[in-house]
Design an enzyme around this catalytic site. Structure first.
Site, PDB file in Angstrom:
ATOM      1  N   GLY A   1       0.785  -1.230   0.000  1.00 33.77           N
ATOM      2  CA  GLY A   1       0.000   0.000   0.000  1.00 33.77           C
ATOM      3  C   GLY A   1       0.814   1.275   0.000  1.00 33.77           C
ATOM      4  O   GLY A   1       0.412   2.276   0.597  1.00 33.77           O
TER       5      GLY A   1
ATOM      6  N   ASP B   1      -7.383   0.241   0.880  1.00 32.20           N
ATOM      7  CA  ASP B   1      -6.003   0.673   1.162  1.00 32.20           C
ATOM      8  C   ASP B   1      -5.982   2.050   1.800  1.00 32.20           C
ATOM      9  O   ASP B   1      -5.261   2.305   2.765  1.00 32.20           O
ATOM     10  CB  ASP B   1      -5.195   0.722  -0.143  1.00 32.20           C
ATOM     11  CG  ASP B   1      -4.731  -0.653  -0.583  1.00 32.20           C
ATOM     12  OD1 ASP B   1      -3.856  -0.724  -1.455  1.00 32.20           O
ATOM     13  OD2 ASP B   1      -5.247  -1.646  -0.052  1.00 32.20           O
TER      14      ASP B   1
HETATM   15  N1  LIG Z   1      11.112   3.053  -8.293  1.00 32.94           N
HETATM   16  C1  LIG Z   1       9.947   3.665  -8.541  1.00 32.94           C
HETATM   17  N2  LIG Z   1       9.921   4.957  -8.917  1.00 32.94           N
HETATM   18  C2  LIG Z   1       8.751   5.576  -9.147  1.00 32.94           C
HETATM   19  N3  LIG Z   1       7.541   4.985  -9.031  1.00 32.94           N
HETATM   20  C3  LIG Z   1       7.531   3.692  -8.657  1.00 32.94           C
HETATM   21  C4  LIG Z   1       8.708   2.959  -8.386  1.00 32.94           C
HETATM   22  N4  LIG Z   1       8.367   1.687  -8.046  1.00 32.94           N
HETATM   23  C5  LIG Z   1       7.008   1.634  -8.100  1.00 32.94           C
HETATM   24  N5  LIG Z   1       6.529   2.824  -8.476  1.00 32.94           N
HETATM   25  C6  LIG Z   1       5.132   3.226  -8.638  1.00 32.94           C
HETATM   26  O1  LIG Z   1       4.597   3.274  -7.321  1.00 32.94           O
HETATM   27  C7  LIG Z   1       3.219   2.960  -7.375  1.00 32.94           C
HETATM   28  C8  LIG Z   1       2.984   1.807  -6.396  1.00 32.94           C
HETATM   29  O2  LIG Z   1       1.609   1.669  -6.265  1.00 32.94           O
HETATM   30  P1  LIG Z   1       0.929   0.223  -6.341  1.00 32.94           P
HETATM   31  O3  LIG Z   1       1.225  -0.395  -7.662  1.00 32.94           O
HETATM   32  O4  LIG Z   1      -0.473   0.429  -5.903  1.00 32.94           O
HETATM   33  O5  LIG Z   1       1.718  -0.647  -5.272  1.00 32.94           O
HETATM   34  P2  LIG Z   1       1.516  -0.648  -3.705  1.00 32.94           P
HETATM   35  O6  LIG Z   1       0.403   0.300  -3.399  1.00 32.94           O
HETATM   36  O7  LIG Z   1       1.216  -2.055  -3.388  1.00 32.94           O
HETATM   37  O8  LIG Z   1       2.843  -0.225  -3.161  1.00 32.94           O
HETATM   38  C9  LIG Z   1       2.897   2.570  -8.819  1.00 32.94           C
HETATM   39  O9  LIG Z   1       2.354   3.688  -9.483  1.00 32.94           O
HETATM   40  C10 LIG Z   1       4.271   2.249  -9.408  1.00 32.94           C
HETATM   41  O10 LIG Z   1       4.333   2.560 -10.796  1.00 32.94           O
HETATM   42  C1  LIG Z   2      -5.920  -5.576  -5.407  1.00 38.67           C
HETATM   43  C2  LIG Z   2      -6.524  -4.605  -4.396  1.00 38.67           C
HETATM   44  O1  LIG Z   2      -7.622  -5.255  -3.742  1.00 38.67           O
HETATM   45  C3  LIG Z   2      -5.486  -4.220  -3.343  1.00 38.67           C
HETATM   46  C4  LIG Z   2      -4.235  -3.580  -3.949  1.00 38.67           C
HETATM   47  O2  LIG Z   2      -3.235  -3.418  -2.932  1.00 38.67           O
HETATM   48  P1  LIG Z   2      -1.776  -2.821  -3.336  1.00 38.67           P
HETATM   49  O3  LIG Z   2      -1.993  -1.577  -4.177  1.00 38.67           O
HETATM   50  O4  LIG Z   2      -1.035  -3.893  -4.130  1.00 38.67           O
HETATM   51  O5  LIG Z   2      -1.101  -2.533  -2.027  1.00 38.67           O
HETATM   52  C5  LIG Z   2      -7.032  -3.395  -5.189  1.00 38.67           C
HETATM   53  C6  LIG Z   2      -7.935  -2.492  -4.339  1.00 38.67           C
HETATM   54  O6  LIG Z   2      -8.448  -2.926  -3.284  1.00 38.67           O
HETATM   55  O7  LIG Z   2      -8.101  -1.351  -4.777  1.00 38.67           O
HETATM   56 MG   LIG Z   3      -1.451   0.460  -4.198  1.00 32.77          MG
END
Ligand SMILES: Nc1ncnc2c1ncn2[C@@H]1O[C@H](COP(=O)(O)OP(=O)(O)O)[C@@H](O)[C@H]1O
Ligand SMILES: C[C@@](O)(CCOP(=O)(O)O)CC(=O)O
Ligand SMILES: [Mg+2]
Length: 303
Positions: free
Chosen positions: A96, A141
């Site tokens: 997240g 999230d």
């Molecule tokens: N090294 C990086 N530099 C810039 N943006 C990044 C990097 N690694 C991941 N991201 C971006 O950060 C965001 C992570 O959000 P998400 O995919 O929802 O993952 P999570 O919420 O699980 O961490 C995405 O937009 C991804 O493109």
């Molecule tokens: C896959 C989902 O259920 C959770 C996504 O979690 P994350 O961005 O990978 O941390 C998408 C959502 O709830 O919006």
């Molecule tokens: Mg996310």
């Protein structure tokens, strides 16, 4: 003028992806935070040291900067800002980072502008940013990063905070992630091709989540591991697991975990494991090939 705010990352215990289809989910804030500091400046700069980002533009964009740019459009005026982001979690790790960053930035902007509208509005504003950037996002999230602690999001999208002793949980993550937007789109495509099958899968995930919620409210964590394994099997059927995530899941179980599953969007990112009496064994086993940490819960939300 300088303002800052901090929001926690999270782990989804049950119901990821199903929650996008209005099924319930359970998430827990974890003791890894994102802190955002905004201050007036002659031009707009964004610094995220952990990602090696030093970005200057009036409309930050690209990757995680998309969330910042959208927040500025919706919740700031046109005045230039210096934005510094300290992240204790890897971006794209299924923990997240996007939601924690968005909630912390909205918190810092509210303080900068002297706004005080409470957690409900903050969570709603942050959810709007995730939907605008990702195309689809549940409020899970952004709710857990706002409220902290433990949250059960019900099928009417109501946030129910609750307390339970989760016991011994371990989180392990890969160095790469599945982009949430891409994973959510992949599940939507499978849903389009097999609506009846996928509908039944999401219904079964709902039963698993509600069983876990009922038992956690009774402070009974005995079935938690087996319920995680059941949820993992259904995440695999949604197409969001990978060979390496499955290897992590089974490594944790072989080391004694009662259960383990993907947490977050999948395609990369993280797993979570319930390890009553065997946390050290599971952390040691997972650390041989990946990065594992004992997850501390009962964590504050936006501060
Ligand atoms: N090294 C990086 N530099 C810039 N943006 C990044 C990097 N690694 C991941 N991201 C971006 O950060 C965001 C992570 O959000 P998400 O995919 O929802 O993952 P999570 O919420 O699980 O961490 C995405 O937009 C991804 O493109
Ligand atoms: C896959 C989902 O259920 C959770 C996504 O979690 P994350 O961005 O990978 O941390 C998408 C959502 O709830 O919006
Ligand atoms: Mg996310």
């Amino acid at each position: 003028m300088k303002s800052s705010a901090s929001a926690p990352a999270k782990a989804i215990l049950f119901g990821e992806h199903a929650v996008v289809y209005s099924k319930p989910a359970i998430a827990a804030a974890i003791d890894r935070r994102v802190t955002v500091t905004v201050s007036e400046s002659s031009s707009t700069h964004v610094t995220i040291p952990s990602l090696g980002i030093r970005h200057s533009s009036e409309r930050p964009s690209g990757g995680i900067l998309d969330y910042i740019g959208r927040c500025l459009e919706l919740y700031h005026d046109a005045s230039p800002l210096d934005i510094r982001v300290e992240m204790e979690i890897p971006a794209g790790s299924g923990l997240g980072s996007s939601a924690a960053l968005t909630v912390a930035l909205i918190g810092a902007l509210d303080r900068y502008h002297g706004r005080d509208h409470g957690p409900g509005e903050t969570a709603a504003r942050a959810h709007r940013v995730e939907v605008d950037v990702q195309g689809a996002a549940s409020p899970l999230d952004t709710a857990i990063s706002t409220y902290g602690g433990l949250v059960y999001l019900d099928s009417q999208r109501r946030v129910r905070q609750f307390e339970a002793d989760l016991g011994d949980l371990v989180i392990a993550h890969l160095d790469y992630s599945g982009e949430t937007a891409r994973m959510v789109a992949g599940v939507a495509e499978r849903f389009r091709r097999f609506p009846d099958i996928m509908g039944r899968i999401m219904d079964t995930v709902e039963s698993i989540t509600n069983t876990a919620y009922r038992e956690l409210l009774r402070n009974n964590t005995e079935p938690l591991g087996e319920l995680m394994n059941l949820n993992q099997g259904l995440l695999d059927s949604m197409g969001v697991s990978t060979r390496e995530l499955s290897m992590m899941v089974y490594e944790a179980r072989n080391a004694g975990a009662a259960g383990s599953k993907i947490t977050g969007a999948g395609g990369g990112g993280s797993i979570i494991a319930h390890c009553p009496g065997c946390v050290d064994d599971v952390v040691t086993a997972l650390n041989r090939n990946w990065k594992a940490m004992r997850a501390e819960f009962s964590v504050k939300g936006l501060i």
